[in-house]
Structures are given as structure tokens and as C-alpha cells.
Design a protein around this motif. Structure first.
Motif, PDB file in Angstrom:
ATOM      1  N   ALA A  84       0.835  -1.202   0.000  1.00 16.81           N
ATOM      2  CA  ALA A  84       0.000   0.000   0.000  1.00 16.81           C
ATOM      3  C   ALA A  84       0.868   1.249   0.000  1.00 16.81           C
ATOM      4  O   ALA A  84       0.612   2.207  -0.736  1.00 16.81           O
ATOM      5  CB  ALA A  84      -0.927  -0.002   1.210  1.00 16.81           C
ATOM      6  N   ALA A  85       1.910   1.243   0.811  1.00 17.16           N
ATOM      7  CA  ALA A  85       2.820   2.393   0.874  1.00 17.16           C
ATOM      8  C   ALA A  85       3.528   2.594  -0.458  1.00 17.16           C
ATOM      9  O   ALA A  85       3.687   3.730  -0.932  1.00 17.16           O
ATOM     10  CB  ALA A  85       3.831   2.194   2.001  1.00 17.16           C
ATOM     11  N   LEU A  86       3.948   1.485  -1.094  1.00  8.92           N
ATOM     12  CA  LEU A  86       4.629   1.577  -2.377  1.00  8.92           C
ATOM     13  C   LEU A  86       3.698   2.118  -3.460  1.00  8.92           C
ATOM     14  O   LEU A  86       4.112   2.922  -4.311  1.00  8.92           O
ATOM     15  CB  LEU A  86       5.169   0.203  -2.788  1.00  8.92           C
ATOM     16  N   TYR A  87       2.435   1.686  -3.443  1.00  7.84           N
ATOM     17  CA  TYR A  87       1.472   2.199  -4.410  1.00  7.84           C
ATOM     18  C   TYR A  87       1.280   3.705  -4.235  1.00  7.84           C
ATOM     19  O   TYR A  87       1.191   4.456  -5.216  1.00  7.84           O
ATOM     20  CB  TYR A  87       0.123   1.487  -4.250  1.00  7.84           C
ATOM     21  N   ASP A  88       1.206   4.169  -2.996  1.00  6.11           N
ATOM     22  CA  ASP A  88       1.005   5.594  -2.744  1.00  6.11           C
ATOM     23  C   ASP A  88       2.186   6.414  -3.264  1.00  6.11           C
ATOM     24  O   ASP A  88       2.004   7.467  -3.873  1.00  6.11           O
ATOM     25  CB  ASP A  88       0.821   5.846  -1.242  1.00  6.11           C
ATOM     26  N   VAL A  89       3.401   5.917  -3.014  1.00  5.08           N
ATOM     27  CA  VAL A  89       4.598   6.625  -3.492  1.00  5.08           C
ATOM     28  C   VAL A  89       4.633   6.602  -5.022  1.00  5.08           C
ATOM     29  O   VAL A  89       4.926   7.614  -5.673  1.00  5.08           O
ATOM     30  CB  VAL A  89       5.874   5.996  -2.919  1.00  5.08           C
ATOM     31  N   ARG A  90       4.325   5.434  -5.598  1.00  2.45           N
ATOM     32  CA  ARG A  90       4.329   5.312  -7.053  1.00  2.45           C
ATOM     33  C   ARG A  90       3.321   6.266  -7.688  1.00  2.45           C
ATOM     34  O   ARG A  90       3.586   6.878  -8.727  1.00  2.45           O
ATOM     35  CB  ARG A  90       4.009   3.868  -7.440  1.00  2.45           C
ATOM     36  N   ALA A  91       2.151   6.405  -7.071  1.00  3.96           N
ATOM     37  CA  ALA A  91       1.126   7.307  -7.608  1.00  3.96           C
ATOM     38  C   ALA A  91       1.649   8.735  -7.680  1.00  3.96           C
ATOM     39  O   ALA A  91       1.445   9.445  -8.677  1.00  3.96           O
ATOM     40  CB  ALA A  91      -0.131   7.242  -6.745  1.00  3.96           C
ATOM     41  N   GLY A  92       2.342   9.161  -6.633  1.00  6.51           N
ATOM     42  CA  GLY A  92       2.873  10.517  -6.609  1.00  6.51           C
ATOM     43  C   GLY A  92       3.954  10.740  -7.655  1.00  6.51           C
ATOM     44  O   GLY A  92       3.968  11.768  -8.346  1.00  6.51           O
ATOM     45  N   ILE A  93       4.862   9.770  -7.791  1.00  2.00           N
ATOM     46  CA  ILE A  93       5.953   9.892  -8.761  1.00  2.00           C
ATOM     47  C   ILE A  93       5.416   9.870 -10.194  1.00  2.00           C
ATOM     48  O   ILE A  93       5.812  10.691 -11.037  1.00  2.00           O
ATOM     49  CB  ILE A  93       6.979   8.762  -8.555  1.00  2.00           C
ATOM     50  N   PHE A  94       4.494   8.956 -10.457  1.00  2.00           N
ATOM     51  CA  PHE A  94       3.931   8.833 -11.803  1.00  2.00           C
ATOM     52  C   PHE A  94       3.162  10.095 -12.178  1.00  2.00           C
ATOM     53  O   PHE A  94       3.302  10.628 -13.288  1.00  2.00           O
ATOM     54  CB  PHE A  94       3.029   7.600 -11.856  1.00  2.00           C
ATOM     55  N   ALA A  95       2.351  10.597 -11.260  1.00  2.00           N
ATOM     56  CA  ALA A  95       1.571  11.802 -11.528  1.00  2.00           C
ATOM     57  C   ALA A  95       2.480  13.007 -11.763  1.00  2.00           C
ATOM     58  O   ALA A  95       2.202  13.854 -12.627  1.00  2.00           O
ATOM     59  CB  ALA A  95       0.619  12.076 -10.366  1.00  2.00           C
ATOM     60  N   SER A  96       3.560  13.092 -11.002  1.00  2.00           N
ATOM     61  CA  SER A  96       4.502  14.208 -11.172  1.00  2.00           C
ATOM     62  C   SER A  96       5.135  14.194 -12.562  1.00  2.00           C
ATOM     63  O   SER A  96       5.272  15.234 -13.218  1.00  2.00           O
ATOM     64  CB  SER A  96       5.604  14.143 -10.106  1.00  2.00           C
ATOM     65  N   ALA A  97       5.517  12.990 -13.014  1.00  3.45           N
ATOM     66  CA  ALA A  97       6.132  12.868 -14.336  1.00  3.45           C
ATOM     67  C   ALA A  97       5.141  13.230 -15.434  1.00  3.45           C
ATOM     68  O   ALA A  97       5.483  13.937 -16.396  1.00  3.45           O
ATOM     69  CB  ALA A  97       6.658  11.447 -14.538  1.00  3.45           C
ATOM     70  N   VAL A  98       3.913  12.757 -15.308  1.00  2.14           N
ATOM     71  CA  VAL A  98       2.901  13.046 -16.326  1.00  2.14           C
ATOM     72  C   VAL A  98       2.577  14.541 -16.351  1.00  2.14           C
ATOM     73  O   VAL A  98       2.352  15.120 -17.419  1.00  2.14           O
ATOM     74  CB  VAL A  98       1.641  12.186 -16.083  1.00  2.14           C
ATOM     75  N   ARG A  99       2.577  15.190 -15.196  1.00  2.85           N
ATOM     76  CA  ARG A  99       2.346  16.641 -15.141  1.00  2.85           C
ATOM     77  C   ARG A  99       3.435  17.374 -15.925  1.00  2.85           C
ATOM     78  O   ARG A  99       3.143  18.297 -16.702  1.00  2.85           O
ATOM     79  CB  ARG A  99       2.332  17.118 -13.690  1.00  2.85           C
ATOM     80  N   LEU A 100       4.687  16.974 -15.737  1.00  3.05           N
ATOM     81  CA  LEU A 100       5.780  17.595 -16.485  1.00  3.05           C
ATOM     82  C   LEU A 100       5.621  17.368 -17.986  1.00  3.05           C
ATOM     83  O   LEU A 100       5.856  18.275 -18.798  1.00  3.05           O
ATOM     84  CB  LEU A 100       7.127  17.013 -16.024  1.00  3.05           C
ATOM     85  N   LEU A 101       5.228  16.159 -18.349  1.00  3.60           N
ATOM     86  CA  LEU A 101       5.113  15.799 -19.760  1.00  3.60           C
ATOM     87  C   LEU A 101       4.009  16.584 -20.457  1.00  3.60           C
ATOM     88  O   LEU A 101       4.128  16.918 -21.645  1.00  3.60           O
ATOM     89  CB  LEU A 101       4.873  14.297 -19.887  1.00  3.60           C
ATOM     90  N   ALA A 147       8.969  12.372 -19.940  1.00  7.18           N
ATOM     91  CA  ALA A 147       8.917  13.480 -18.982  1.00  7.18           C
ATOM     92  C   ALA A 147      10.271  14.160 -18.833  1.00  7.18           C
ATOM     93  O   ALA A 147      10.355  15.343 -18.491  1.00  7.18           O
ATOM     94  CB  ALA A 147       8.420  12.990 -17.628  1.00  7.18           C
ATOM     95  N   GLY A 148      11.349  13.403 -19.076  1.00 11.24           N
ATOM     96  CA  GLY A 148      12.676  13.990 -19.091  1.00 11.24           C
ATOM     97  C   GLY A 148      13.316  14.232 -17.746  1.00 11.24           C
ATOM     98  O   GLY A 148      14.304  14.967 -17.658  1.00 11.24           O
ATOM     99  N   ASN A 149      12.780  13.608 -16.694  1.00 13.41           N
ATOM    100  CA  ASN A 149      13.387  13.755 -15.362  1.00 13.41           C
ATOM    101  C   ASN A 149      13.984  12.404 -14.973  1.00 13.41           C
ATOM    102  O   ASN A 149      13.262  11.486 -14.580  1.00 13.41           O
ATOM    103  CB  ASN A 149      12.337  14.200 -14.339  1.00 13.41           C
ATOM    104  N   SER A 150      15.302  12.286 -15.107  1.00 11.87           N
ATOM    105  CA  SER A 150      15.958  10.995 -14.896  1.00 11.87           C
ATOM    106  C   SER A 150      15.816  10.505 -13.449  1.00 11.87           C
ATOM    107  O   SER A 150      15.781   9.297 -13.200  1.00 11.87           O
ATOM    108  CB  SER A 150      17.438  11.083 -15.269  1.00 11.87           C
ATOM    109  N   ARG A 151      15.745  11.420 -12.509  1.00 10.14           N
ATOM    110  CA  ARG A 151      15.613  11.032 -11.103  1.00 10.14           C
ATOM    111  C   ARG A 151      14.254  10.380 -10.841  1.00 10.14           C
ATOM    112  O   ARG A 151      14.165   9.332 -10.192  1.00 10.14           O
ATOM    113  CB  ARG A 151      15.790  12.268 -10.215  1.00 10.14           C
ATOM    114  N   LEU A 152      13.195  10.994 -11.369  1.00  9.62           N
ATOM    115  CA  LEU A 152      11.863  10.399 -11.227  1.00  9.62           C
ATOM    116  C   LEU A 152      11.817   9.037 -11.911  1.00  9.62           C
ATOM    117  O   LEU A 152      11.242   8.079 -11.380  1.00  9.62           O
ATOM    118  CB  LEU A 152      10.802  11.321 -11.842  1.00  9.62           C
ATOM    119  N   HIS A 153      12.416   8.948 -13.090  1.00  8.00           N
ATOM    120  CA  HIS A 153      12.420   7.698 -13.854  1.00  8.00           C
ATOM    121  C   HIS A 153      13.121   6.590 -13.073  1.00  8.00           C
ATOM    122  O   HIS A 153      12.643   5.450 -13.010  1.00  8.00           O
ATOM    123  CB  HIS A 153      13.117   7.934 -15.186  1.00  8.00           C
TER     124      HIS A 153
END
Length: 223
Positions: A84-101, A147-153
């Protein structure tokens, strides 16, 4: 020539064993933390231990099994709280990348995503997880790369390796393949409209819907 034929035969057999073993894992055949017996699996699949060993190594690299030196092969263990914790973190990272894109996506990138959507539609129509899942991985990875953010990737890749088992099972629940790709299409529609807010929301909800399909407890819910 004989050497080449033996090589092809061995690797083809390993691939077949890998697919069958993966199906057993996803069906819940083995309990979390259970040790897999190579001899028993070899007998079950009517092969030598070599292809079984290769299959286990491949599935360990995929994140479904753990290879522990001098002890053997074990089912990967991730409890629901950690998942559950991993899904929550993944949701935030994925959404951040898509926002940049959303602010810079190109027609060429949209064409790549559209092609993947079409491929996943075909796989969903035949309920083929073997065909759908690699395309699903490529779709998500493409969004992260674009998205071009290697750290998020990089962070996203680490999470995916830990969540493979939960993610594949989620896609098998309640028409998950078609539902998942419908969510993908909403993400791409928001990207095509260059709407960062909508893209962020769709991406975040897409990851959490997988969490819901697995019936993983909501870590934000009142106790």
C-alpha cells in the motif's frame, strides 16, 4: 550447427518454463516466502533442472522471486502494508512525471503512446496478460522517459521491481486489462489536450485504481 540447435532448444525451453512458472506464481500456487523446489518443478514440467534454474533467475530479475545464495529460490514477500505504501509513493511519482510531460509532449511521442494503446486494446480483447503486460510496462516507462526527469524515472523503476507481483495480479481482477487501458486512454487524452491538471489527476487515479483492484487497504483511510 548442433551447438546452435542445442542453444536455441535450451533457451526456448527456458522461456516456456518461465511462462508456465509465472502463471503458477500469479495464480497463487505458492505462499509468500515459500521455498520453490527445483527438483519438483523440473518433474512437474518434465524438464531438467537447467531450464527451471534459468526461469527462476529470469523471474527473480522481474521481481517475482528471491534468489538467496546457498539457500535457494523463494517467493517474494511484500506484505499488504508495504505494498500500500509503495502504491502511494508510485502514484505521486507517476503523476509528477505526467504533469511535467503535459507541458511539452510532442506529436511523435503521442504517436508512440497511441500505438501502445492499440496494442493493449488487442491484448485486452483476448484477455492475454502475456501480451498486455509488456506493453503496459512499456507504456508507463515511455511516459516516464518522455517526462525527461531521470531522477523520477530511476525512482519509478525501483518501485516497479518491487510491485511486479501485485501489479500483474491486479490486471487479472474484474476485467482489469480493459479497465487499465481505458485509464491509459484518459491519461493520453489529457496529455494531447496539454492539460497538466487533468493529466496529473488521471495518472494519480490510475495507479490508485490498481491498488483498489488488489483490495489493498487505503493507508489514508480512518482507522
Amino acid at each position: 550447427m548442433n551447438t546452435e540447435l542445442e542453444f536455441l532448444k535450451k533457451h526456448s525451453l527456458s522461456s516456456l518454463v518461465r511462462r508456465e512458472l509465472e502463471k503458477l506464481i500469479l495464480s497463487g500456487e505458492f505462499a509468500p516466502g515459500e521455498r520453490l523446489n527445483e527438483y519438483a518443478l523440473a518433474a512437474r514440467f518434465s524438464v531438467s533442472r537447467g531450464p527451471v534454474r534459468e526461469a527462476c533467475r529470469a523471474l527473480a530479475e522481474k521481481g517475482l522471486l528471491d534468489l538467496i545464495p546457498n539457500r535457494g529460490v523463494f517467493m517474494r514477500t511484500i506484505d499488504e502494508s508495504n505494498a500500500a505504501a509503495l502504491y502511494d509513493v508510485r502514484a505521486g511519482i507517476f503523476a509528477s512525471a505526467v504533469r511535467l510531460l503535459a507541458t511539452k509532449i510532442t506529436p511523435e511521442q503521442l504517436a508512440v503512446l497511441d500505438g501502445l494503446l492499440q496494442g493493449m486494446d488487442k491484448a485486452a480483447a483476448t484477455q492475454s496478460l502475456d501480451e498486455y503486460y509488456p506493453l503496459n510496462l512499456e507504456f508507463h516507462d515511455s511516459l516516464m522517459r518522455f517526462a525527461g526527469n531521470s531522477r523520477l524515472h530511476s525512482l519509478y523503476g525501483e518501485l516497479i521491481r518491487e510491485l511486479h507481483l501485485f501489479r500483474e495480479r491486479a490486471l487479472l481482477h474484474d476485467g482489469g486489462l480493459a479497465v487499465s487501458n481505458a485509464e491509459h486512454r484518459r491519461i493520453v487524452a489529457a496529455l494531447r489536450a496539454r492539460d497538466p491538471a487533468a493529466a496529473t489527476e488521471e495518472a494519480f487515479n490510475h495507479v490508485l485504481s490498481g491498488k483498489v483492484r488488489m483490495a489493498i487497504p487505503d493507508t489514508h483511510a480512518p482507522k
